[in-house]
Design a protein around this motif. Structure first.
Motif, PDB file in Angstrom:
ATOM      1  N   ALA A   1       0.809  -1.221   0.000  1.00 32.40           N
ATOM      2  CA  ALA A   1       0.000   0.000   0.000  1.00 32.40           C
ATOM      3  C   ALA A   1       0.843   1.273   0.000  1.00 32.40           C
TER       4      ALA A   1
ATOM      5  N   TRP B   1      -4.966  -1.310  -1.572  1.00 35.31           N
ATOM      6  CA  TRP B   1      -4.768  -2.290  -0.502  1.00 35.31           C
ATOM      7  C   TRP B   1      -5.779  -3.423  -0.545  1.00 35.31           C
TER       8      TRP B   1
ATOM      9  N   ALA C   1      -2.899   0.324   5.693  1.00 39.65           N
ATOM     10  CA  ALA C   1      -2.949   1.103   4.454  1.00 39.65           C
ATOM     11  C   ALA C   1      -3.389   2.535   4.676  1.00 39.65           C
TER      12      ALA C   1
END
Ligand code: FAD
Length: 482
Positions: free
Chosen positions: A365, A372, A399
């Motif tokens: 991410a 993500w 993320a």
């Protein structure tokens, strides 16, 4: 005199006899019960990303959990009916066939599962039969926590402090002595992997089956990790490692399918504190189980935002959708050995340590900047311990919420000597310590000399890694570094 003649106990992620409130309710209210597990083909569907929602490892683990449950039920003069199909069709048919007056199941949290629950309830209403949803996935009971679902705090700390002040985990439900059960001639079988749709190539994936499914193995592991080995005493100091079975409890695969109850863990830890040792490690294990609760209750609060692009906090991020980068990550070919080792372990065993998960999620991410949700879906396919809230909420956190995790720094911090990394990437074993954490530093001739010319370098060396790379350079004295 019991309320109902026949009741159906529809099992899902509660595959155990110990501490099972749903089972107790069904036995208390019905003269005979029919335990049934209905495999839902949609759990194995192919996703747009080109892999299945549930992979072959988890299917095999589930099959083992069900086999074990069947054996344990048989010891109680009961059994488990195995069926496949849509529960909203299968359960009303069973109700009709066996004249059942009530259906019991453990309550789920996320939308896919609750939609199935709602469809079952709707169809049962037509037969004037109720579906009773029993809370049972968490350490703290939903009715005992000091929050309504919409008010679950945003931080685990606030949740933990206020919850532990306000209440205690409930006592355990004992394993029933006997389970009066409807007698059937045929108890069904699970569909095979081929019948589910797994191609030969998926079934032939290289695997190392380390975890044995089922409640019996789960309770054995609990006993081993606590009283037998006393590993629990050092959990706090070992939990961030990645190599082997014993650095952390490894309870999660069994917890995910409900073979091990969080309350059972809690009460065993309390016994251990009384008779063996009470320290920061015993506290910390319970603390982690409370994290699990926190994510479940957050899942209850945020519903489908858990799966949204911006996460529960609805962050605005321009994610990339680069298939090449995603494939590198998914297959463990990022060029960062510490990451690749973890991703390869996941692919072969269905398990990855928490340290590995944090690094793998952050890298996908934050470094690759890939949506993500692709990564969360891959974890969902692979992880034996896949659990909707634990997976998607942890991915949310990595993320969209917490700080960046530098995988080169983490490699040096948690696996300086490379014991873990080299277990999964033995081809790097000839490289001097700790250069196997950054083989891209070598020139072509040295790469050849050490036989690692085929290990692909990272697509980008991110600036954020510079200090950690310099540390590797400093620690490496034997080579001409590019
Ligand atoms: P231990 O360290 O021994 O902890 C004991 C138990 O506490 C675990 O079994 C688990 O039930 C719970 N626990 C520990 N850490 C966490 C956590 N961060 N969040 C929730 N529960 C926790 N865990 C899952 O059970 N299922 C998942 O699908 C899952 N996906 C994850 C995805 C990402 C990106 C990350 C960062 C973490 C994820 N986790 C998930 C949490 C954690 O990594 C695993 O629970 C843990 O590694 C399991 O190993 P263990 O049983 O030895 O854990």
């Amino acid at each position: 005199m019991k309320k109902y003649k026949v009741g159906i106990y529809w099992l899902r992620n509660d595959l155990r006899l110990h501490d099972n409130e749903t089972l107790h309710r069904a036995i208390a209210e019905c003269e005979t019960i029919l335990p049934v597990f209905c495999l839902e083909p949609m759990q194995y569907r192919m996703l747009d990303m080109g892999f299945r929602k549930t992979g072959i490892h988890r299917f095999r683990f589930l099959a083992a959990c069900l086999n074990n449950l069947k054996e344990n039920l048989r010891e109680k003069e009961s059994d488990l009916l195995l069926l496949s199909g849509e529960p909203a069709i299968v359960l009303p048919e069973l109700v009709k066939k066996y004249k059942a007056e009530k259906v019991y199941t453990q309550k789920e949290i996320a939308s896919e599962e609750t939609t199935v629950e709602a469809a079952v309830a709707k169809n049962l209403t037509k037969q004037k039969v109720d579906l009773e949803l029993v809370w049972g996935k968490t350490l703290y009971h939903l009715d005992d926590i000091p929050y309504k679902p919409a008010e679950i705090p945003l931080t685990s700390k606030a949740f933990r402090i206020n919850t532990t002040k306000a209440t205690k985990p409930r006592p355990l439900f004992p394993v029933p002595e006997t389970i009066p059960t409807v007698k059937l001639r045929e108890w069904g079988t699970l569909p095979t992997a081929t019948e589910i749709g797994f191609a030969e190539i998926e079934q032939a994936e290289p695997t190392q089956e380390i975890y044995q499914g089922g409640e019996t193995a789960a309770l054995k592991r609990l006993q081993y990790y606590t009283f037998d080995s006393e590993l629990l005493t050092s959990y706090k100091w070992t939990r961030n490692r990645s190599l082997g079975m014993d650095y952390s409890s490894k309870f999660s695969p069994w917890m995910a399918y409900g073979c091990l109850s969080p309350r059972k863990i809690y009460h065993i830890v309390k016994d251990y504190e009384q008779s063996v040792k009470k320290n920061i490690s015993t506290w910390w294990l319970v603390f982690e189980v409370v994290w699990r609760d926190f994510f479940k209750f957050q899942g209850l609060r945020f519903g489908n935002l858990m799966f949204a692009k911006g996460g529960i906090r609805q962050r605005k991020t321009d994610w990339k959708y680069d298939q090449d980068l995603f494939q590198r990550w998914k297959n463990g070919n990022t060029g960062v050995p510490f990451l690749d080792a973890h991703l390869k372990e996941l692919n072969q065993t269905g398990f990855m340590s928490n340290r590995g998960r944090v690094n793998a999620a952050s890298f996908l991410a934050r470094d690759y900047q890939i949506d993500w949700r692709w990564g969360a879906a891959w974890f969902e396919n692979r992880l034996l311990d896949y659990d909707v809230c634990s997976n998607w909420m942890n991915w949310n956190t990595q993320a969209t919420e917490i700080w960046y995790t530098n995988p080169v720094h983490q490699a040096m911090k948690y696996d300086k000597k490379g014991e873990y990394t080299l277990t999964w990437l033995p081809e790097l074993a000839n490289l001097p310590v700790p250069l196997f954490h950054a083989p891209w530093l070598l020139g072509t001739a040295d790469l050849k000399k050490y036989g690692v010319e085929n290990y692909a370098p990272p697509v980008e060396i991110y600036k954020k890694w510079t200090r950690s790379i310099n540390n590797i350079k400093k620690a490496t004295d034997a080579l001409e570094v590019a």
